[in-house]
Design a protein around this motif. Structure first.
Motif, short mmCIF file in Angstrom:
data_model
loop_
_atom_site.label_atom_id
_atom_site.label_comp_id
_atom_site.label_asym_id
_atom_site.label_seq_id
_atom_site.Cartn_x
_atom_site.Cartn_y
_atom_site.Cartn_z
N PHE A 136 10.43 0.16 15.87
CA PHE A 136 11.56 0.74 15.14
C PHE A 136 11.40 0.54 13.63
O PHE A 136 11.57 1.47 12.84
N LEU A 137 11.04 -0.69 13.23
CA LEU A 137 10.85 -0.98 11.81
C LEU A 137 9.66 -0.24 11.23
O LEU A 137 9.70 0.22 10.08
N LEU A 138 8.61 -0.10 12.02
CA LEU A 138 7.43 0.62 11.55
C LEU A 138 7.76 2.08 11.28
O LEU A 138 7.31 2.66 10.29
N GLY A 139 8.57 2.68 12.16
CA GLY A 139 8.99 4.06 11.94
C GLY A 139 9.76 4.21 10.64
O GLY A 139 9.55 5.16 9.88
N TYR A 140 10.67 3.27 10.37
CA TYR A 140 11.42 3.31 9.13
C TYR A 140 10.52 3.09 7.92
O TYR A 140 10.71 3.70 6.87
N ALA A 141 9.52 2.20 8.07
CA ALA A 141 8.61 1.92 6.96
C ALA A 141 7.80 3.16 6.61
O ALA A 141 7.57 3.44 5.43
N MET A 142 7.37 3.91 7.62
CA MET A 142 6.59 5.11 7.36
C MET A 142 7.40 6.18 6.64
O MET A 142 6.86 7.01 5.91
N GLN A 143 8.72 6.17 6.84
CA GLN A 143 9.58 7.14 6.18
C GLN A 143 10.12 6.63 4.85
O GLN A 143 10.71 7.39 4.08
N ALA A 144 9.92 5.34 4.57
CA ALA A 144 10.54 4.73 3.39
C ALA A 144 9.70 4.86 2.14
O ALA A 144 10.20 4.61 1.04
N GLY A 145 8.43 5.23 2.28
CA GLY A 145 7.59 5.31 1.11
C GLY A 145 6.16 5.69 1.47
O GLY A 145 5.86 5.98 2.63
N PRO A 146 5.27 5.66 0.49
CA PRO A 146 3.89 6.08 0.72
C PRO A 146 3.13 5.14 1.64
O PRO A 146 3.43 3.95 1.74
N LEU A 147 2.13 5.69 2.29
CA LEU A 147 1.32 4.92 3.24
C LEU A 147 0.54 3.81 2.56
O LEU A 147 0.22 2.80 3.18
N ILE A 148 0.24 3.98 1.28
CA ILE A 148 -0.51 2.96 0.56
C ILE A 148 0.26 1.65 0.48
O ILE A 148 -0.32 0.57 0.29
N ALA A 149 1.58 1.70 0.65
CA ALA A 149 2.38 0.49 0.65
C ALA A 149 2.57 -0.08 2.05
O ALA A 149 2.46 -1.28 2.27
N SER A 150 2.84 0.81 3.02
CA SER A 150 3.17 0.33 4.37
C SER A 150 1.94 -0.10 5.18
O SER A 150 1.99 -1.11 5.90
N GLN A 151 0.83 0.65 5.06
CA GLN A 151 -0.32 0.32 5.90
C GLN A 151 -0.93 -1.04 5.60
O GLN A 151 -1.17 -1.84 6.51
N PRO A 152 -1.21 -1.38 4.32
CA PRO A 152 -1.76 -2.71 4.06
C PRO A 152 -0.80 -3.83 4.46
O PRO A 152 -1.23 -4.86 4.98
N ALA A 153 0.50 -3.64 4.20
CA ALA A 153 1.47 -4.68 4.56
C ALA A 153 1.49 -4.90 6.06
O ALA A 153 1.58 -6.05 6.54
N LEU A 154 1.40 -3.82 6.83
CA LEU A 154 1.41 -3.94 8.28
C LEU A 154 0.13 -4.57 8.80
O LEU A 154 0.17 -5.55 9.57
N THR A 155 -1.01 -4.04 8.38
CA THR A 155 -2.29 -4.50 8.91
C THR A 155 -2.61 -5.94 8.50
O THR A 155 -2.94 -6.78 9.34
N LEU A 156 -2.49 -6.22 7.21
CA LEU A 156 -2.81 -7.56 6.73
C LEU A 156 -1.76 -8.58 7.14
O LEU A 156 -2.08 -9.72 7.49
#
Length: 234
Positions: A136-156
């Protein structure tokens, strides 16, 4: 012409941009896999326990839950953009790491006590809840801004939290001494690859074209919004 993309006006530039983006994408993927392989081989966690003492879960859930709530509240207070996406994705990463820890515990219960013990254990319902909230949070993160912010935060974030849970909660022991340097090198390669991949054209968000180097530019060149479109029509 002034409201369009440069790549759309020049097929040659477009072809070169995509070729460069493909190279950047594959290089990023290679760096991610190489960094992950080097870091895991160097750290090589060993030992540990299959099950966690019940009392240890209370502070773990309190710390991770508090961190997750803090990240969510921080993200929701920020406007749409980098900070909001990174905060929500980091919260999802914490949830993913907790889900993995609970799954490991639930699987140990299943192997020791069978299906009855598995469905009676709180860990089973805990990882279902944590996993659902993470998605649920990941879905909101993807809609909240660019992938350059969400992908590194999620993966790392997922990797870092999972590592510390393995060491502190499950008692796993990574190698020390001369293996620390290559392990850190692997982490650096992995991190660089993740950030580089998030900036490539191949996974850029719709409406956020990459520049000729394959990186996401964030805005369309020459495009200023609705007023610009209306001016062009007029």
């Amino acid at each position: 012409m002034k409201t369009g993309w440069t790549a759309a006006r020049d097929p040659v530039v477009s072809a070169r941009a995509w070729k460069s983006a493909e190279k950047t994408t594959w290089l990023s993927v290679v760096l991610i896999f190489a960094g992950l392989a080097v870091s895991l081989f160097s750290a090589a966690p060993s030992g540990g326990r299959d099950q966690v003492p019940g009392l240890w879960w209370a502070p773990t859930l309190a710390i991770l839950g508090g961190a997750g709530v803090t990240l969510v509240l921080t993200g929701l207070r920020r406007p749409h953009g980098l900070a909001r996406a990174a905060s929500l994705a980091a919260a999802a990463a914490v949830g993913n790491a907790l889900t993995a820890a609970l799954v490991k515990s639930a699987m140990a219960i299943l192997s020791e006590e069978g299906a009855a013990g598995f469905f009676l254990a709180w860990q089973t319902y805990g990882f279902v809840l944590a996993g659902t909230l993470s998605v649920f949070l990941l879905g909101y993160a993807m809609q909240a801004g660019p992938l350059i912010a969400s992908q590194p935060a999620l993966t790392l974030g997922d990797a870092v939290v999972s590592f510390f849970l393995g060491v502190t909660l499950y008692g796993e022991s990574p190698r020390h001494g001369p293996w620390v340097a290559p392990a850190l090198l692997g982490v650096a390669l992995f991190s660089y690859g993740v950030f580089a991949l998030s900036r490539t054209r191949c996974i850029a968000q719709p409406g956020t074209p990459a520049d000729v180097n394959g990186r996401s530019s964030g805005t369309r060149p020459g495009y200023t919004g609705k007023a610009d479109i209306l001016a062009g029509i007029g």
